[in-house]
Write a protein that holds these residues in place. Sequence first.
Motif, short mmCIF file in Angstrom:
data_model
loop_
_atom_site.label_atom_id
_atom_site.label_comp_id
_atom_site.label_asym_id
_atom_site.label_seq_id
_atom_site.Cartn_x
_atom_site.Cartn_y
_atom_site.Cartn_z
N SER A 20 9.15 -11.92 11.04
CA SER A 20 8.58 -10.62 10.76
C SER A 20 9.49 -9.77 9.88
CB SER A 20 8.26 -9.88 12.05
OG SER A 20 9.45 -9.69 12.79
N GLU A 21 10.80 -9.85 10.10
CA GLU A 21 11.72 -9.07 9.29
C GLU A 21 11.83 -9.63 7.88
OE1 GLU A 21 15.50 -8.60 11.15
OE2 GLU A 21 14.60 -8.09 13.07
N ALA A 22 11.85 -10.94 7.76
CA ALA A 22 12.00 -11.55 6.45
C ALA A 22 10.74 -11.42 5.62
CB ALA A 22 12.36 -13.03 6.60
N ALA A 23 9.58 -11.42 6.29
CA ALA A 23 8.31 -11.43 5.58
C ALA A 23 7.99 -10.09 4.93
CB ALA A 23 7.19 -11.81 6.54
N ASP A 24 8.43 -8.99 5.51
CA ASP A 24 8.03 -7.68 4.98
C ASP A 24 9.19 -6.69 5.06
OD1 ASP A 24 6.74 -5.49 4.04
OD2 ASP A 24 5.17 -5.49 5.55
N GLU A 25 9.79 -6.46 3.94
CA GLU A 25 10.91 -5.53 3.88
C GLU A 25 10.55 -4.28 3.08
OE1 GLU A 25 14.42 -7.56 2.56
OE2 GLU A 25 14.23 -9.10 4.08
N ARG A 26 9.26 -3.95 3.03
CA ARG A 26 8.82 -2.76 2.30
C ARG A 26 9.31 -1.50 2.99
NH1 ARG A 26 2.90 -4.85 2.66
NH2 ARG A 26 2.96 -6.45 1.10
N VAL A 90 -10.88 -4.15 -0.30
CA VAL A 90 -10.95 -3.48 0.99
C VAL A 90 -10.21 -4.30 2.05
CG1 VAL A 90 -12.50 -2.76 2.86
CG2 VAL A 90 -12.99 -2.09 0.51
N GLN A 91 -10.37 -5.62 2.04
CA GLN A 91 -9.62 -6.46 2.98
C GLN A 91 -8.13 -6.31 2.76
OE1 GLN A 91 -11.14 -10.43 2.41
NE2 GLN A 91 -12.94 -10.08 3.69
N GLN A 92 -7.71 -6.27 1.52
CA GLN A 92 -6.30 -6.10 1.17
C GLN A 92 -5.80 -4.73 1.68
OE1 GLN A 92 -5.86 -6.69 -3.04
NE2 GLN A 92 -3.64 -6.64 -2.97
N PHE A 93 -6.58 -3.69 1.43
CA PHE A 93 -6.23 -2.34 1.88
C PHE A 93 -6.12 -2.28 3.40
CE2 PHE A 93 -7.35 1.86 3.48
CZ PHE A 93 -6.51 2.68 2.74
N ASN A 94 -7.12 -2.84 4.10
CA ASN A 94 -7.14 -2.80 5.56
C ASN A 94 -5.94 -3.54 6.15
OD1 ASN A 94 -9.52 -1.39 5.25
ND2 ASN A 94 -10.83 -3.03 6.00
N ALA A 95 -5.61 -4.69 5.59
CA ALA A 95 -4.46 -5.46 6.08
C ALA A 95 -3.15 -4.70 5.85
CB ALA A 95 -4.41 -6.83 5.39
N LEU A 96 -3.02 -4.08 4.69
CA LEU A 96 -1.81 -3.33 4.38
C LEU A 96 -1.71 -2.10 5.29
CD1 LEU A 96 0.68 -3.14 2.54
CD2 LEU A 96 -0.72 -1.79 0.95
N GLN A 97 -2.84 -1.45 5.55
CA GLN A 97 -2.81 -0.30 6.44
C GLN A 97 -2.43 -0.71 7.87
OE1 GLN A 97 -6.42 2.11 7.26
NE2 GLN A 97 -5.18 3.80 6.46
N ARG A 98 -2.93 -1.87 8.33
CA ARG A 98 -2.54 -2.38 9.67
C ARG A 98 -1.03 -2.62 9.73
NH1 ARG A 98 -7.37 -5.07 9.35
NH2 ARG A 98 -6.42 -6.93 8.46
N ALA A 99 -0.47 -3.21 8.68
CA ALA A 99 0.97 -3.47 8.64
C ALA A 99 1.76 -2.16 8.64
CB ALA A 99 1.31 -4.31 7.40
N TYR A 100 1.30 -1.20 7.88
CA TYR A 100 1.94 0.12 7.82
C TYR A 100 1.91 0.79 9.19
CZ TYR A 100 2.50 5.05 6.40
OH TYR A 100 2.91 6.36 6.28
N GLN A 101 0.76 0.75 9.85
CA GLN A 101 0.63 1.34 11.17
C GLN A 101 1.52 0.62 12.18
OE1 GLN A 101 -3.58 0.83 11.55
NE2 GLN A 101 -4.05 2.82 10.65
#
Length: 139
Positions: A20-26, A90-101
Amino acid sequence: MNYSPIALLIAVACVGIPRSEAADERTLDQYRSELQGLRSEIQGIVGDAACTHDSECKAIGYGSKPCGGPSSYLPYSVKNTDVPLLEGKVQQFNALQRAYQGKLQIASDCMVVSKPVVTCEQQRCTKVPKRPRAAQREP
């Protein structure tokens, strides 16, 4: 046993770093920027949602509630919209928003947002507003 330095590096890379840490360092600012960019792209794809008949109007689940499901629905017209492109963004947006949340550990009321009725009004696809519960009761 003698292991080569390359084999050791591969083993450390595969096992030593949590996925999880390596996959997303945004950063949070990067999330916000990407979400705003996708929001703008989606609005551009939907455009003015021009229509001539109710049958041309649809709604797509837009946004993501932390408990699951869409946070709202976006009306669009199949008449002038590249539907597969819209669905992908929209799928891309929803997935990114889930990750952000998830990164912010945002909580939600977990209430289900029901899909609205969408009609063609004044040549534009629009959501029909829900009537208050008291107005829905029969006398």
